[in-house]
Design a protein around this motif. Structure first.
Motif, PDB file in Angstrom:
ATOM      1  N   LEU A 386       0.829  -1.202   0.000  1.00  0.00           N
ATOM      2  CA  LEU A 386       0.000   0.000   0.000  1.00  0.00           C
ATOM      3  C   LEU A 386       0.862   1.250   0.000  1.00  0.00           C
ATOM      4  O   LEU A 386       1.867   1.326   0.716  1.00  0.00           O
ATOM      5  CB  LEU A 386      -0.897   0.041   1.234  1.00  0.00           C
ATOM      6  CG  LEU A 386      -2.146  -0.849   1.274  1.00  0.00           C
ATOM      7  CD1 LEU A 386      -2.901  -0.601   2.565  1.00  0.00           C
ATOM      8  CD2 LEU A 386      -3.037  -0.582   0.080  1.00  0.00           C
ATOM      9  N   ILE A 387       0.470   2.236  -0.797  1.00  0.00           N
ATOM     10  CA  ILE A 387       1.034   3.573  -0.742  1.00  0.00           C
ATOM     11  C   ILE A 387      -0.062   4.500  -0.236  1.00  0.00           C
ATOM     12  O   ILE A 387      -1.164   4.523  -0.794  1.00  0.00           O
ATOM     13  CB  ILE A 387       1.514   4.051  -2.121  1.00  0.00           C
ATOM     14  CG1 ILE A 387       2.619   3.136  -2.654  1.00  0.00           C
ATOM     15  CG2 ILE A 387       1.995   5.491  -2.066  1.00  0.00           C
ATOM     16  CD1 ILE A 387       3.039   3.466  -4.076  1.00  0.00           C
ATOM     17  N   ILE A 388       0.207   5.239   0.837  1.00  0.00           N
ATOM     18  CA  ILE A 388      -0.781   6.145   1.403  1.00  0.00           C
ATOM     19  C   ILE A 388      -0.322   7.577   1.147  1.00  0.00           C
ATOM     20  O   ILE A 388       0.793   7.958   1.524  1.00  0.00           O
ATOM     21  CB  ILE A 388      -0.969   5.931   2.921  1.00  0.00           C
ATOM     22  CG1 ILE A 388      -1.167   4.453   3.250  1.00  0.00           C
ATOM     23  CG2 ILE A 388      -2.130   6.781   3.434  1.00  0.00           C
ATOM     24  CD1 ILE A 388      -2.399   3.834   2.638  1.00  0.00           C
ATOM     25  N   THR A 389      -1.182   8.370   0.496  1.00  0.00           N
ATOM     26  CA  THR A 389      -0.895   9.784   0.279  1.00  0.00           C
ATOM     27  C   THR A 389      -2.014  10.607   0.906  1.00  0.00           C
ATOM     28  O   THR A 389      -3.120  10.104   1.153  1.00  0.00           O
ATOM     29  CB  THR A 389      -0.797  10.123  -1.218  1.00  0.00           C
ATOM     30  OG1 THR A 389      -2.078   9.895  -1.844  1.00  0.00           O
ATOM     31  CG2 THR A 389       0.253   9.274  -1.903  1.00  0.00           C
ATOM     32  N   GLN A 390      -1.714  11.881   1.155  1.00  0.00           N
ATOM     33  CA  GLN A 390      -2.779  12.790   1.586  1.00  0.00           C
ATOM     34  C   GLN A 390      -2.614  14.127   0.881  1.00  0.00           C
ATOM     35  O   GLN A 390      -1.498  14.633   0.727  1.00  0.00           O
ATOM     36  CB  GLN A 390      -2.812  12.957   3.099  1.00  0.00           C
ATOM     37  CG  GLN A 390      -1.527  13.347   3.772  1.00  0.00           C
ATOM     38  CD  GLN A 390      -1.689  13.463   5.281  1.00  0.00           C
ATOM     39  OE1 GLN A 390      -2.779  13.704   5.809  1.00  0.00           O
ATOM     40  NE2 GLN A 390      -0.604  13.284   6.009  1.00  0.00           N
ATOM     41  N   THR A 398      -7.839  14.856   1.536  1.00  0.00           N
ATOM     42  CA  THR A 398      -8.148  13.584   0.898  1.00  0.00           C
ATOM     43  C   THR A 398      -7.035  12.598   1.195  1.00  0.00           C
ATOM     44  O   THR A 398      -5.864  12.855   0.901  1.00  0.00           O
ATOM     45  CB  THR A 398      -8.292  13.744  -0.626  1.00  0.00           C
ATOM     46  OG1 THR A 398      -9.301  14.713  -0.905  1.00  0.00           O
ATOM     47  CG2 THR A 398      -8.681  12.415  -1.264  1.00  0.00           C
ATOM     48  N   VAL A 399      -7.407  11.479   1.814  1.00  0.00           N
ATOM     49  CA  VAL A 399      -6.468  10.401   2.116  1.00  0.00           C
ATOM     50  C   VAL A 399      -6.711   9.288   1.103  1.00  0.00           C
ATOM     51  O   VAL A 399      -7.851   8.810   0.967  1.00  0.00           O
ATOM     52  CB  VAL A 399      -6.662   9.877   3.548  1.00  0.00           C
ATOM     53  CG1 VAL A 399      -5.717   8.720   3.833  1.00  0.00           C
ATOM     54  CG2 VAL A 399      -6.447  11.002   4.556  1.00  0.00           C
ATOM     55  N   THR A 400      -5.650   8.854   0.410  1.00  0.00           N
ATOM     56  CA  THR A 400      -5.793   7.875  -0.668  1.00  0.00           C
ATOM     57  C   THR A 400      -4.846   6.711  -0.454  1.00  0.00           C
ATOM     58  O   THR A 400      -3.684   6.909  -0.088  1.00  0.00           O
ATOM     59  CB  THR A 400      -5.502   8.521  -2.035  1.00  0.00           C
ATOM     60  OG1 THR A 400      -6.319   9.678  -2.209  1.00  0.00           O
ATOM     61  CG2 THR A 400      -5.767   7.545  -3.173  1.00  0.00           C
ATOM     62  N   ILE A 409      -7.188   2.244  -4.328  1.00  0.00           N
ATOM     63  CA  ILE A 409      -7.964   1.207  -3.635  1.00  0.00           C
ATOM     64  C   ILE A 409      -9.041   1.836  -2.765  1.00  0.00           C
ATOM     65  O   ILE A 409     -10.212   1.472  -2.826  1.00  0.00           O
ATOM     66  CB  ILE A 409      -7.039   0.343  -2.755  1.00  0.00           C
ATOM     67  CG1 ILE A 409      -5.923  -0.271  -3.580  1.00  0.00           C
ATOM     68  CG2 ILE A 409      -7.841  -0.758  -2.064  1.00  0.00           C
ATOM     69  CD1 ILE A 409      -4.891  -0.988  -2.738  1.00  0.00           C
ATOM     70  N   ASN A 410      -8.628   2.777  -1.903  1.00  0.00           N
ATOM     71  CA  ASN A 410      -9.565   3.472  -1.022  1.00  0.00           C
ATOM     72  C   ASN A 410      -9.246   4.957  -1.049  1.00  0.00           C
ATOM     73  O   ASN A 410      -8.104   5.358  -1.236  1.00  0.00           O
ATOM     74  CB  ASN A 410      -9.441   3.005   0.442  1.00  0.00           C
ATOM     75  CG  ASN A 410      -9.590   1.511   0.601  1.00  0.00           C
ATOM     76  OD1 ASN A 410      -8.608   0.803   0.576  1.00  0.00           O
ATOM     77  ND2 ASN A 410     -10.813   1.049   0.766  1.00  0.00           N
ATOM     78  N   GLN A 411     -10.288   5.772  -0.819  1.00  0.00           N
ATOM     79  CA  GLN A 411     -10.096   7.216  -0.749  1.00  0.00           C
ATOM     80  C   GLN A 411     -11.119   7.806   0.229  1.00  0.00           C
ATOM     81  O   GLN A 411     -12.302   7.470   0.180  1.00  0.00           O
ATOM     82  CB  GLN A 411     -10.248   7.862  -2.120  1.00  0.00           C
ATOM     83  CG  GLN A 411      -9.790   9.299  -2.191  1.00  0.00           C
ATOM     84  CD  GLN A 411      -9.730   9.794  -3.619  1.00  0.00           C
ATOM     85  OE1 GLN A 411     -10.766  10.058  -4.242  1.00  0.00           O
ATOM     86  NE2 GLN A 411      -8.515   9.934  -4.155  1.00  0.00           N
ATOM     87  N   TYR A 412     -10.640   8.656   1.135  1.00  0.00           N
ATOM     88  CA  TYR A 412     -11.505   9.275   2.131  1.00  0.00           C
ATOM     89  C   TYR A 412     -11.282  10.786   2.091  1.00  0.00           C
ATOM     90  O   TYR A 412     -10.133  11.253   2.041  1.00  0.00           O
ATOM     91  CB  TYR A 412     -11.185   8.761   3.534  1.00  0.00           C
ATOM     92  CG  TYR A 412     -11.371   7.271   3.688  1.00  0.00           C
ATOM     93  CD1 TYR A 412     -12.620   6.734   3.971  1.00  0.00           C
ATOM     94  CD2 TYR A 412     -10.291   6.402   3.537  1.00  0.00           C
ATOM     95  CE1 TYR A 412     -12.800   5.362   4.107  1.00  0.00           C
ATOM     96  CE2 TYR A 412     -10.458   5.035   3.672  1.00  0.00           C
ATOM     97  CZ  TYR A 412     -11.706   4.517   3.957  1.00  0.00           C
ATOM     98  OH  TYR A 412     -11.878   3.160   4.081  1.00  0.00           O
TER      99      TYR A 412
END
Length: 599
Positions: A386-390, A398-400, A409-412
């Motif tokens: 997983l790579i997590i960016t904001q 936005t957290v992706t 995969i997911n985005q909040y």
């Protein structure tokens, strides 16, 4: 301590996960776990177990600490053979030589004029003070163990495993310069001093510590008084334990987590820089490539069967990709972002990833792909696949979560409930601090003013979107205890000129998603919370913050039972400024507010 560790988790150095044999709360970022560190100290004659083994999980009394400290200093035989005076009436006969020797040498004191407190359990702060004295660094334990480590350790309970971890750390600690070292610039470690005193030898240290303490590879002068001739060497705890007498290959800087991927440079007869491999076990070297003009080399480490070395030439950035058969090729890459002089990157068995301008570079083997980022979007962390960016703007965050192939995969998305309305919003770092954002990580969790998230099964799950400044999981019922605050609030403080955020209330997030407020409702500014330390059987242990020295926050340790707060301890910063009665006074303050156990 959890926040400190998480802030350091994504740096140039890869973090090592705690092994199953780690015992206690003190952690050293060493190759060997607590059990291995205990065995190393034992082999050096600095630590003994009991008839039941090392018993690292057991508390340590002050009498046992005296014996361990004496042994650690190589003075056990001296202590046992001599007659030593001390004023204490509560020291058992078996411990009298150790306590007496330490007392006469100014290394220990009693809890009163006539009591040593021999059967009382040692605290982390006390043992750190013992070791600071032993390392000739004065009375402050912070030479050995920092205040956050002390708070967490003493809240849980100091055990023999913690003593071992701190003793191993002390071996690598640099002592204050002593007069017996005529060179005023000389700095030696405790390990070197113990060798100089004949407690153990360089070879004994090499054998005992080879896979336990960090190893450093460098060119070291062959003689202390002649720095003109240097040889390739391996250094452990500041001690040269191995030298290649025929090689002056200079090791490249490298990430300590990948000490077995060693490379160095030497100049050949034609004045060209030649890249060499270095065998970490033997210091044997082998020339593998000529590097014309490539400079600023740094060994990043290994991913799969490929080693990566970053470098530059004429303002361009390159990776030297070294295959399993030691073939070298150059790959031109976009210039990496560097913050505070540090090139941040992530490297594991799957990929090498680093950030460039509005993109991530993902390198697998010798193939590079780029992942375009939006303006203001930054890499936060990488967890396995997983790579997590904001992406943080004045209006929303936005957290992706991405795959290594660049698939979302997911985005909040979280709205900023209090956007900046003045000129400050022109400054990006101010916007980031003000808007919801993630700032901490553990192995599987991310948290901050943007909420609490779990990374699991190559997915990112949002547990809660309200601000979370620290948390503790309660395995008894699957709930989380969170430090947070109400919507629209902003709890800020400054420490060491760094602005930070935290909360003023504790909330239990139940397994079914409902929330339960744990603290009584208090007037604004009544509490500034630090960390949640533990939750057991409905009892919550946590810390509160109080300004102590200028630009420094100290901590009370508190327990929450049946909805009321009991103040149990204060760190040295508080008692130094507010006196020994600071705990009682804080308890009276909370009682008067209706939040304390005496209300």
């Amino acid at each position: 301590m959890k926040k400190l560790l998480c802030a350091l988790a994504f740096m140039a150095c890869a973090t090592l996960s705690a092994a199953a044999a780690d015992v206690g709360t003190i952690r050293n970022d060493y190759p060997g776990d607590t059990e291995a560190q205990a065995q190393m100290l034992h082999e050096l004659g600095l630590f003994n177990g009991t008839e039941k083994g090392f018993e690292l999980e057991k508390p340590m009394t002050r009498a046992e600490a005296a014996a361990m400290l004496t042994r650690f200093l190589g003075a056990e035989q001296t202590a046992r053979a001599g007659t030593w005076e001390h004023p204490f009436t509560d020291v058992p006969q078996w411990a009298a030589p150790y306590v007496g020797w330490l007392y006469e040498n100014g290394l220990t004191k009693g809890v009163s004029a006539t009591r040593y407190g021999a059967e009382e359990n040692t605290s982390c702060e006390q043992f750190g003070t013992f070791l600071a004295r032993a390392s000739r660094n004065g009375e402050e334990p912070f030479w050995i163990v920092d205040s956050e480590e002390i708070a967490v350790c003493d809240a849980v309970g100091f055990v023999r495993g913690d003593a071992v971890a701190l003793a191993a750390r002390t071996l690598t600690t640099t002592e204050r310069v002593q007069e017996l070292y005529l060179n005023s610039d000389a700095h030696i470690t405790v390990a070197q001093r113990l060798i100089d005193e004949g407690i153990f030898t360089e070879e004994m240290l090499k054998t005992a510590a080879w896979r336990v303490l960090p190893r450093h590879y460098e060119c070291v002068p062959t003689r202390q008084d002649d720095k003109s001739e240097e040889r390739l060497s391996c250094v452990i705890a500041g001690v040269t334990v191995m030298r290649n007498e025929y090689s002056n290959v200079k090791p490249l800087n490298y990430d300590q987590g990948f000490a077995n991927s060693l490379y160095g440079l030497a100049t050949n007869a034609q004045g060209k820089n030649m890249l060499h491999t270095i065998d970490a076990e033997t210091l044997a070297t082998k020339e593998i490539a000529r590097l014309d003009g490539i400079e600023d080399l740094f060994v990043l480490g290994k991913s799969g069967l490929t080693d990566y070395i970053k470098g530059s030439h004429n303002g361009k950035q390159y990776l030297l990709i070294v295959t399993e058969d030691k073939q070298v090729r150059l790959l031109e890459t976009p210039p990496a972002l560097i913050e505070d002089g540090v090139f941040s990157y992530y490297l594991d068995e799957n990929a090498l990833v680093f950030e460039a301008a509005e993109m991530l570079c993902i390198i697998q083997g010798s193939e590079m792909q780029t992942l375009a980022l939006s303006p203001n979007e930054k890499l936060f962390v990488i967890n396995n696949n997983l790579i997590i960016t904001q992406r943080v703007t004045n209006e929303q965050t936005t957290v992706t979560a991405w795959t290594l192939k660049g698939k979302v995969i997911n985005q909040y998305t979280l709205q900023n409930d209090d956007p900046l309305q003045d000129e400050r919003q022109k400054f990006e770092n101010v916007v980031w601090f003000h808007a919801p954002h993630l700032e901490n990580q553990s192995e599987n969790f991310l948290w901050g003013s943007a909420g609490l998230y779990q990374m699991e099964n190559d997915q990112l799950k949002q547990i809660i979107s309200r601000p979370v400044y620290d948390y503790a999981f309660d395995p008894a019922d699957g709930s989380y205890v969170l430090i947070t605050h109400d919507a629209g609030k902003r709890m800020e403080y400054t420490e060491y000129a760094v602005q930070a955020q935290t909360g003023d209330t504790l909330v239990r997030l139940n397994a079914d998603g409902t929330e339960t407020a744990l603290l009584p409702e208090l007037p604004d500014g009544s509490l500034l919370l630090g960390e949640v330390l533990s939750t057991t059987n409905g009892r919550v242990e946590f810390t509160t913050l109080k300004a102590a020295e200028p630009h420094f926050m100290s901590r009370f340790t508190c327990v929450l039972e049946n909805g009321r707060i009991k103040v149990t301890d204060a760190d040295e910063g508080i008692t130094m400024i507010y006196g020994e009665n600071a705990v009682e006074e804080e308890q009276h303050r909370l009682d008067a507010l209706g939040a304390g156990v005496g209300a």
